[in-house]
Design an enzyme around this catalytic site. Structure first.
Site, PDB file in Angstrom:
ATOM      1  CE  LYS A 274      42.631  46.277  34.865  1.00  0.00           C
ATOM      2  NZ  LYS A 274      42.249  46.832  33.543  1.00  0.00           N
ATOM      3  CB  ALA A 275      49.753  40.914  35.932  1.00  0.00           C
TER       4      ALA A 275
END
Lengths: 299, 299, 299, 299
Positions: free
Chosen positions: B264-265
């Protein structure tokens, strides 16, 4: 944008953290402007390693605070820097490796053992000098005499000695400075009477028309700064900046209002608790208050 | 004192909360200046009642944010103000009495039931108009059409509609706005497809060279803003301001680093978590970042 | 020592956290024993990965809870285990490395991407089956139909389907399950009407003589469980276990008393907030309450 | 359900707070069973008013703890109860009214000024007796002599004196007991040397094969208990139960691992931090550990 405009926006919001910061800023500016009110500053937590040393020195030099109450650790770190040591960053979080490299960790702040070695040498010279020249009567008196031996203009302890701002550190023994004091006492006599400070501090309280306390973090300094006002019915105003919670019942996280039940704060006294990190919020509140004092805006 | 000088002092301290605020400010200024990076703003908690409405409107109008992800509650309170209602202060903490006086409480913020009555009337007119004129295809599309009916220039929803900034509110149904929508649906047909938003949002993600998210509070908006970047390997940068703790494992308090494990990052992405009250710290970080952008200082 | 004796000791202390745990335990036992009261359980945060799956299944199977409100994430992790996956421990905290090894992190809990691949295959078969056989009318209806396809006796979703305990997950789309649903919808039609759940849930509220809610964590489930009782004047009793703070004003950390101002809790309702980690404190409070119910002690 | 079965379930979950409680319980049982390891108990926060008095007395009487480190406040409240006073509940939160009714508040705990008046009379008789009979050499020695004058079998101070468990209270002066000591010193001589305790405590550390510390809350007692082990390379094991956060850098919230960098905990030492309210979690962990010790289960 100017800090004072920013604080004004916080006041327009007026609620939650923004409201608390606004009210703390206004209260601090009122405390500073009130010639009858003496401000006690209570400092717990790693505020010197955390970068607040010069702010505290300025508050002493410009006469804003009349009394400083703090931990032996903050005094130790003030001396560490005065003797040429420093606080470091970005060495990671593996504490066993840090130890092997001679580093101590405080959150994301690092110290080096070589700086502590210099600290030990220097403070021992000072202890010897003090022991040979004076009879120490209290912890405050001891810190004062240390201050007279420091040449670093950025030192809190020196600034306090120069400006007759007494420093109280009731838990001083529980620090690297205290450890040196203990080891020095193995073969010398420089005992510190834990009771004696109270005489002088209570005199200051009774001689003050009003007392306002600014409390960064909680701990022993918070209680000491409030309790010293007990015999006079409590403080007239107080600001507290802390991340501690109230639910465990510990004084560190207790809302300031609770102090009213104990006569550590007067009925009707102005009390503001701000929840957050003092290394950000105290400089912010202080800068805003000084802007207000300079502009005379909230007179 | 100027905010930019204040932030510089935070950088000199460089550790604890001061260091986090400094790094967040620098990262935000870099995100704003990067023409290839689209900023998503995620807003949970009572940020509109808490006074951040005009800040969010400005971020939309000046093109700084490309997407807003928030709760149904913040949209409800935006509309409440657009319809002439307000948020009030200083009505005490006796919740049974507050109820009897027709007041709802959010911390130290108060609402009046008469404002909600106006809100209900007004939103129902709008719902009727929308239902008669359009076929709603998603929650975002619904909010957009509400925005086209608002005349208040200070409205987040109107500003977003005017400036083609999509608003996502995946939990919209769980709010006073959602309640009205549900009651309207008893006798009308204005269903909202919970799945449809994802199509459009994932298109925005794939069309963005880079995505940076600014996350105020946690909750559903935090997860939604990060998870929408999952299929593209994660966000390129993120700032989070929250008081939630990490130890319970809930996403709201999770350190941003954790997002890297889930893609997600991105690996190597610049992530800064600031612990504290967003109603103080986001305006501070934003003001500092805008000062930096204006001065071109950290180019 | 028996849990019931331990809880009795907490009652003897009666203050701080001990007092809160004692009062929560007593209230829960009263809620369980009251034949007129229906218990809604609201579950936010990683309670299934955090080991509470079997506790929730038992609460469903033994008829203690009538409604479950939770996040899409907890449903995803329930399915992950039903399809043979697991939750893992002790893989360290380097999130970039974890990602490279195909692991996702939730605090100190780990998942494996191979388990998610199986999850994707299995859930897609189920989605195809459901889409071909039924017309889904709401999110709750969708979860129910998933439950009918699960064979794992330890599954929350299966237990709920078997025992007619409706599961509400208003933010379901914001989860791995929601993501699969969205991708399935690229080429199929299985839209979920976000509004439809409210019809059924409000029927349950109106058919209940009394409602008591047990709230683990905050988030969307907390608000949804309270707000669904709004039209009937609020819940009759509530217990909340959370680590979130009240000062930011977010609902997750709001004291339950605040719900009275909004008529989400009735005047005079019995409300207990316990501050702490729900993975410890809910099993403790529940075990104590079940002991009390079995012994008939506090009748 | 038995506590030991409950703790076993916490171990099955194994993560988040449940995992921490399980690991703390196992570590404590190992510490108790290890004949070479001396346990120091560090107690900050209102643990005596919070109901933990009898637990601490039992730990002293049954030989589990060898050293107690606490605050002057906990000693004051122990004496208050020994002299017939009590701690009260349910007097509301209006601190100005409480003050007018002669009540002091600690969270949801209340004290009465009439109990403090009795405390003052009784402690003054004891101070006079001690001053006339003995020369006090340290704070620990002073507390010991107070203990010899107490007849209440439920007193921590008496139990410690009877069982040769030294009590250290480096911040004793900052308490109601300290205040009485100061006022007594206005006309008498009973000074307390803040340095002298360190001699005896370091002897205990050097005579111990191993030291394990159990830390409830943070504050001065936490630092003192760890720092007293510094010269021997640090403690061998430690358990900490606290609600304080790590982000502010204060020692109270610091993870125990940090102590390794300072040689306050040995490399390889077993350290468990539990986040939560000690009035619930310490009795739970202790009861579980005693069950394990009795059953010999984890030998």
């Amino acid at each position: 944008m100017k800090i004072s405009d920013f604080i004004e926006e916080m006041g327009n919001a007026g609620v939650l953290g923004a409201g608390r910061v606004y009210r703390a800023t206004n209260l601090l500016s009122e405390m500073i402007k009130d010639p009858e009110l003496n401000i006690f500053l209570s400092v717990a937590g790693p505020m010197v390693p955390g970068g607040m040393r010069s702010i505290i020195v300025d508050l002493i030099k410009n006469g804003i605070i009349k009394v400083l109450i703090t931990s032996g650790a903050n005094l130790t770190h003030d001396l560490l820097e005065s003797f040429g040591g420093s606080h470091y960053r970005n060495y990671g979080f593996d504490d066993e490796k840090l130890h092997d490299s001679g580093m101590g960790r405080i959150g994301d702040i690092y110290t080096k053992s070589e700086d502590f070695e210099i600290f030990e040498n220097e403070i021992n010279h000072i202890l010897e000098k003090i022991a040979s020249e004076t009879e120490i009567t209290s912890i405050q008196d001891f810190i004062y005499h240390v201050g007279t031996q420091i040449t670093d203009e950025n030192s809190i302890i020196k600034a306090a000695a120069d400006n007759n701002v007494p420093i109280y550190a009731p838990g001083i023994i529980d620090s690297m400075l205290g450890l040196q004091l203990w080891m020095f006492n193995q073969s010398n006599k420089l005992g510190l009477d834990a009771v004696a400070d109270m005489h002088q501090l209570s005199d200051i309280v009774f001689e003050s028309d009003k007392v306002g306390v600014v409390i960064l973090g909680g701990g022993l300094p918070k209680h000491y700064s409030l309790a010293s006002n007990l015999l006079k019915g409590g403080v007239d105003a107080a600001i507290q900046i802390t991340m501690d919670r109230s639910e465990t019942g510990s004084l560190s996280g207790a809302p300031l209002e609770e102090a009213k039940s104990w006569a550590k704060a007067k009925a009707g006294s102005n009390l503001v608790t701000v929840v957050g990190d003092a290394t950000v919020l105290f400089p912010l509140v202080l800068a805003g208050a000084l802007d207000l004092v300079d502009s005379g805006e909230n007179e």
